[in-house]
Design an enzyme around this catalytic site. Structure first.
Site, PDB file in Angstrom:
ATOM      1  N   LYS A  73      74.537  11.593  -6.218  1.00  8.33           N
ATOM      2  CA  LYS A  73      74.467  13.042  -6.009  1.00  8.33           C
ATOM      3  C   LYS A  73      73.872  13.353  -4.632  1.00  8.33           C
ATOM      4  CE  LYS A  73      74.375  14.462 -10.831  1.00  8.33           C
ATOM      5  NZ  LYS A  73      74.627  13.145 -11.479  1.00  8.33           N
ATOM      6  N   ILE A 107      60.496  32.580 -25.128  1.00  7.27           N
ATOM      7  CA  ILE A 107      61.905  32.269 -25.433  1.00  7.27           C
ATOM      8  C   ILE A 107      62.179  30.828 -24.998  1.00  7.27           C
ATOM      9  CG2 ILE A 107      64.344  32.871 -25.051  1.00  7.27           C
ATOM     10  CD1 ILE A 107      63.593  35.728 -24.668  1.00  7.27           C
ATOM     11  N   GLY A 190      50.220  28.904 -12.367  1.00 10.99           N
ATOM     12  CA  GLY A 190      51.099  29.693 -13.227  1.00 10.99           C
ATOM     13  C   GLY A 190      50.313  30.467 -14.276  1.00 10.99           C
ATOM     14  N   ASP A 294      45.301  30.511 -21.580  1.00 11.34           N
ATOM     15  CA  ASP A 294      45.242  29.614 -22.742  1.00 11.34           C
ATOM     16  C   ASP A 294      43.806  29.124 -22.882  1.00 11.34           C
ATOM     17  OD1 ASP A 294      48.002  29.714 -23.123  1.00 11.34           O
ATOM     18  OD2 ASP A 294      48.392  27.889 -21.974  1.00 11.34           O
TER      19      ASP A 294
HETATM   20  P1  8DG Z   1      51.011  25.744 -13.579  1.00  8.25           P
HETATM   21  O1  8DG Z   1      50.387  26.433 -14.744  1.00  8.25           O
HETATM   22  O2  8DG Z   1      50.330  26.039 -12.302  1.00  8.25           O
HETATM   23  O3  8DG Z   1      52.473  26.025 -13.475  1.00  8.25           O
HETATM   24  O4  8DG Z   1      50.913  24.173 -13.815  1.00  8.25           O
HETATM   25  P2  8DG Z   1      50.008  23.334 -14.822  1.00  8.25           P
HETATM   26  O5  8DG Z   1      48.679  23.991 -14.972  1.00  8.25           O
HETATM   27  O6  8DG Z   1      50.027  21.926 -14.378  1.00  8.25           O
HETATM   28  O7  8DG Z   1      50.854  23.387 -16.156  1.00  8.25           O
HETATM   29  P3  8DG Z   1      50.614  24.021 -17.604  1.00  8.25           P
HETATM   30  O8  8DG Z   1      51.967  24.223 -18.159  1.00  8.25           O
HETATM   31  O9  8DG Z   1      49.742  25.223 -17.582  1.00  8.25           O
HETATM   32  O10 8DG Z   1      49.962  22.873 -18.457  1.00  8.25           O
HETATM   33  C1  8DG Z   1      48.606  22.506 -18.302  1.00  8.25           C
HETATM   34  C2  8DG Z   1      48.442  21.030 -18.502  1.00  8.25           C
HETATM   35  O11 8DG Z   1      48.745  20.638 -19.843  1.00  8.25           O
HETATM   36  C3  8DG Z   1      49.384  20.220 -17.665  1.00  8.25           C
HETATM   37  O12 8DG Z   1      48.929  20.119 -16.335  1.00  8.25           O
HETATM   38  C4  8DG Z   1      49.364  18.925 -18.406  1.00  8.25           C
HETATM   39  C5  8DG Z   1      49.239  19.309 -19.856  1.00  8.25           C
HETATM   40  N1  8DG Z   1      50.576  19.177 -20.498  1.00  8.25           N
HETATM   41  C6  8DG Z   1      51.313  18.010 -20.583  1.00  8.25           C
HETATM   42  N2  8DG Z   1      52.475  18.216 -21.233  1.00  8.25           N
HETATM   43  C7  8DG Z   1      52.507  19.528 -21.534  1.00  8.25           C
HETATM   44  C8  8DG Z   1      53.475  20.321 -22.182  1.00  8.25           C
HETATM   45  O13 8DG Z   1      54.531  19.847 -22.612  1.00  8.25           O
HETATM   46  N3  8DG Z   1      53.179  21.640 -22.328  1.00  8.25           N
HETATM   47  C9  8DG Z   1      52.020  22.164 -21.849  1.00  8.25           C
HETATM   48  N4  8DG Z   1      51.795  23.476 -21.995  1.00  8.25           N
HETATM   49  N5  8DG Z   1      51.084  21.422 -21.238  1.00  8.25           N
HETATM   50  C10 8DG Z   1      51.317  20.123 -21.078  1.00  8.25           C
HETATM   51  O14 8DG Z   1      50.936  16.957 -20.115  1.00  8.25           O
HETATM   52 CA    CA Z   2      48.459  26.082 -15.872  1.00  7.93          CA
HETATM   53 CA    CA Z   3      49.105  26.659 -19.625  1.00 11.36          CA
END
Ligand code: 8DG
Ligand code: CA
Ligand code: CA
Length: 373
Positions: A73, A107, A190, A294
């Site tokens: 790709k 969703i 986020g 959260d």
């Molecule tokens: P962001 O919010 O800035 O986009 O990124 P993040 O803080 O890294 O991601 P998050 O979706 O808020 O998730 C927080 C942490 O939870 C993530 O860094 C690692 C852990 N986590 C996993 N797998 C998953 C999953 O499938 N869902 C969620 N919500 N968290 C997960 O390792």
């Molecule tokens: Ca986060």
């Molecule tokens: Ca989160």
């Protein structure tokens, strides 16, 4: 995982990474093939850290995590500037609708397909068909544009301070950490992920204390938490907002709203946007944006394994888990346990810091900022 991902900084392969990320979203949300989605995400993540522009698929394939199919790709992108597979996905109205719908908090891919099959494909359609949505999805629609925006680090610090003051007003003994991308040093996040522990609550306690409910109640009463998506004994998912500044508060009462600072006639027409007066720095201030929050309560003996897990990134967690298995351990958000010859995990190994988990797994310690895989 929050649905908006951080923008990548300087990246000579950004166009290729963007395509791979779009393919990943398509696999996850349209085809519901998580494995394929992760393969594309991993390739994009590896390529985004490559310091130079790749000149061929073969060169890209020398990087660990990029295989033959992705290399092909990359060749197509390099020679034609695009990818036929992606053009096809972009031309598919149903795929585009599903991908859009999954951007709404609450969703998931299955609900998105169902809604798209019923002809519900836009934000307006969602608003007109509220009765088809659950509570979380309704809040996702209500705050759609707010949740699309990432949270600048400076605001994350303010949200953290306010959240911690509420938590500690319930009980000063709580141990709280903002995890996720914030802890990894990201310039924007986020959402806000708070890990909570209490010295008197451990995994031997069969009954979960009502800490989360007390904290959320305090936050709601103060106007910090505005909506609840789900509230359980160990996890709260909701919405929070910074308190309005003084000028914003005045505007809310209808006192300080001024016309936009522009001379065009259209802007002064009836119904033109009402902006808030410039602040001391001269910048027009906007209303605070609603943010996703959260909160997770974990037993104190699981705090550091939880801290590691909720700090992420999820790609880093996957790498660490597979390294753990190679070393004869199983690692998840609750514990690190040895796996015996029979394949049955043993007792959780007690840990009192993240460093100890790395030590047990014989993995060089990585500071949170080094976990941005
Ligand atoms: P962001 O919010 O800035 O986009 O990124 P993040 O803080 O890294 O991601 P998050 O979706 O808020 O998730 C927080 C942490 O939870 C993530 O860094 C690692 C852990 N986590 C996993 N797998 C998953 C999953 O499938 N869902 C969620 N919500 N968290 C997960 O390792
Ligand atoms: Ca986060
Ligand atoms: Ca989160």
């Amino acid at each position: 995982m929050s649905k908006r991902k951080a923008p990548q900084g300087d990246n000579p392969n950004k166009d290729i990474c963007d395509i791979l990320i779009e393919l990943a979203a398509n696999e996850r949300n349209v085809n519901r093939n998580i494995h394929k989605s992760n393969v594309y995400r991993k390739a994009a993540s590896i390529l985004s850290k490559h310091p130079t522009r790749v000149t061929s698929g073969a060169e890209a394939k020398t990087l660990n995590g990029i295989g033959t199919q992705i290399a092909k790709k990359i060749n197509e992108i390099l020679s034609t500037g695009k990818l036929a597979k992606l053009d096809k996905i972009r031309a598919s109205e149903s795929s585009q609708a599903i991908i859009f719908l999954t951007e709404v908090s609450g969703i998931g891919p299955a609900a998105a397909r169902k809604l798209a099959d019923e002809g519900i494909t836009t934000l307006d359609d969602l608003k007109k068909n509220e009765e088809k949505l659950n509570h979380h999805q309704k809040i996702g629609v209500k705050h759609f544009f707010d949740f699309q925006q990432r949270i600048p680090r400076s605001e994350m610090v303010q949200l953290q301070d306010i959240a911690f003051s509420h938590i500690h007003s319930v009980d000063p003994q709580f141990i709280a950490t903002v995890c996720g991308s914030f802890r990894r040093g990201a310039v924007s996040s986020g959402d806000i992920d708070i890990l909570l522990g209490h010295p008197t609550y451990s995994s031997v306690d069969t009954k979960k204390p009502p800490y989360i409910k007390s904290i959320v109640k305090t936050m709601e009463e103060a106007g910090f938490v505005t909506d609840s998506l789900s509230l359980g004994e160990s996890k709260f998912m909701g919405v929070c907002v910074l308190p309005p500044t003084k000028t914003e508060a005045a505007t809310d009462e209808g006192a300080a709203c001024v016309p936009p600072p522009t001379k065009t006639e259209a802007a002064t027409d009836e119904g033109a946007a009402c902006v808030l007066p410039p602040t001391k720095t001269g910048e027009a201030k906007e209303k605070p944006v609603h943010r996703r929050i959260d909160i997770r309560l974990v037993p104190i003996d699981q705090y550091f394994v939880g801290l590691l897990y909720f700090t992420g990134s999820d790609m880093f967690n996957k790498t660490m888990r597979s390294h753990a298995l190679d070393q004869g351990f199983t690692l998840n958000e609750y514990s690190v346990r040895p796996v015996g010859d029979t394949g049955v995990p043993g007792e959780a190994i007690p840990v009192t810091s993240e460093e100890e988990v790395f030590d047990i797994l014989n993995y060089p310690f990585k500071k949170p900022e080094e976990r941005n895989l």
